[in-house]
Design an enzyme around this catalytic site. Structure first.
Site, PDB file in Angstrom:
ATOM      1  N   HIS A  49       0.889  -1.156   0.000  1.00 12.45           N
ATOM      2  CA  HIS A  49       0.000   0.000   0.000  1.00 12.45           C
ATOM      3  C   HIS A  49       0.930   1.210   0.000  1.00 12.45           C
ATOM      4  O   HIS A  49       2.070   1.122   0.490  1.00 12.45           O
ATOM      5  CB  HIS A  49      -0.878   0.023   1.253  1.00 12.45           C
ATOM      6  CG  HIS A  49      -1.842  -1.130   1.303  1.00 12.45           C
ATOM      7  ND1 HIS A  49      -1.846  -2.049   2.319  1.00 12.45           N
ATOM      8  CD2 HIS A  49      -2.829  -1.488   0.453  1.00 12.45           C
ATOM      9  CE1 HIS A  49      -2.793  -2.937   2.083  1.00 12.45           C
ATOM     10  NE2 HIS A  49      -3.407  -2.619   0.971  1.00 12.45           N
ATOM     11  N   ASP A  52       2.345   1.708   3.346  1.00 10.03           N
ATOM     12  CA  ASP A  52       3.294   0.679   3.808  1.00 10.03           C
ATOM     13  C   ASP A  52       4.710   1.170   3.498  1.00 10.03           C
ATOM     14  O   ASP A  52       5.652   0.908   4.255  1.00 10.03           O
ATOM     15  CB  ASP A  52       3.102  -0.654   3.071  1.00 10.03           C
ATOM     16  CG  ASP A  52       1.800  -1.365   3.435  1.00 10.03           C
ATOM     17  OD1 ASP A  52       1.382  -1.280   4.609  1.00 10.03           O
ATOM     18  OD2 ASP A  52       1.207  -2.002   2.532  1.00 10.03           O
TER      19      ASP A  52
END
Ligand code: XUL
Ligand code: MN
Length: 344
Positions: A49, A52
């Protein structure tokens, strides 16, 4: 010699075990520790993501975002890993409460597009050209709450804005029919590829198929994959398993229905998936009961099941297959598949 598959997963696939009815049960594993686990578990690709890779991405300048993403690329290289894709996580921010691209509030829609452009910048710095769009809250709890016709047009506008922002980025839509919404827009790969065909650069829009999502739509995952493969549009997969129509379970690949898992491996083989260079992603979650020290087994086990089924797909007697197809003798074919899988 058949080309080998390579495997990926996302940092969210090593998790603390919280579910909607209970808190975390395992300590948080740091990102650096997770990266160390990849190779040990037999994986080469990291799915991200946007946050992340760059936490609190919204509060940072574009330059800062690029700098931090660059540092993550170095970390990956240090572990011999590569980034597979970046997905903008629009569904956790308060601005995305009613969806991003399809929010009724135009300010929220603008935010969602801006954030997706940042996600494309992160992908570029990480050295990958793939963005995955899981359209989490792009749907409704009640049908009347959004102008659905406009919402579909807004989705297309968002995709076009991302494609125009980065002339190299490819977008893989990951369809899912429900959860968190009652009904999500773009619930199947058919919807995704129809939308792709209307994009400003259709050749840069394709799909990612997740086993569980196809099952939740009442469809067969291998046929969904075949549909995308037939169009050259299967750019990633999220293999896992799902025991019927309930919450998205993300079970170990093959754990609910081994034959259905075999069919997915079979179709990937027949579609020349490894030759495309795409990763086999495993979007699996450990059971909540699993102790911390063995909470990565679901990943290694899913890969192991995939490779065992690959062996089955490659060793099936194709002369027998041709004969059964020629004779229209599907009963014999059925038993041959079952016996091959049972090893008898
Ligand atoms: C949601 C899902 C997500 C996406 C990545 O069901 O599958 O993990 O794959 O955000
Ligand atoms: Mn997924």
């Amino acid at each position: 010699m058949p080309v080998d598959y390579h495997f990926s997963f996302g940092p969210w696939n090593i998790h603390e075990g919280a579910d909607p009815f209970g808190p975390t049960v395992r300590p948080t594993v740091t990102f650096a520790k997770k990266l160390k686990a990849y190779k040990q578990l037999g994986f080469d690709g990291v799915q991200f993501h946007d946050d992340d890779a760059v936490p609190q991405v919204d509060s940072k300048t574009a330059a800062q975002v690029r700098k931090e993403a660059k540092a993550v690329r170095k970390m990956l290289a240090g572990e011999g890993l590569v980034a597979e894709f970046v997905a903008p996580r629009l569904w956790e921010d308060p601005r995305g409460i009613d969806g991003g691209y399809t929010a009724n509030d135009p300010k929220a829609r603008r935010w969602a597009i801006d954030r997706s452009k940042r996600a494309a910048d992160i992908a570029r710095e990480l050295g990958c050209d793939l963005m995955v769009l899981w359209l989490a809250r792009e749907g409704t709890y009640i049908r009347e709450s959004k102008p659905a016709i406009n919402a579909h047009r807004w989705l297309l506008e968002a995709i076009n804005a991302i494609l125009k922002h980065d002339p190299k980025i490819r977008i893989a839509i990951e369809p899912k029919p429900n959860e968190p919404m009652d009904h999500a827009y773009i619930p199947t790969i058919g919807h995704a590829l129809a939308l792709a065909s209307r994009a400003c650069d259709p050749k840069r829009v394709g799909g990612l198929i997740e086993t569980a999502h196809a099952i939740l739509a009442g469809l067969d995952p291998s046929d969904e994959m075949a549909f995308a493969l037939s169009a050259g549009k299967l750019w990633s997969v999220h293999l896992n398993d799902q025991n019927g129509l309930k919450f998205d379970q993300d079970k170990t690949f093959g754990s609910a229905n081994l034959r259905r898992a075999f069919d997915q491996v079979w179709v990937l083989e027949q579609g020349g998936y490894p030759q495309t260079g795409a990763f086999v992603g495993l979007d699996v979650k450990a059971m909540r009961t699993q102790k911390a020290e063995s909470a990565t087994l679901h990943l290694a086990n899913s890969r192991r099941v995939f490779l065992a089924l690959l062996d089955k797909a490659r060793s099936f007697d194709m002369d027998l297959w041709r004969q059964c197809i020629g004779d229209r003798d599907y009963e014999t074919l059925d038993l041959a598949i079952l016996e091959h899988l049972m090893g008898v």
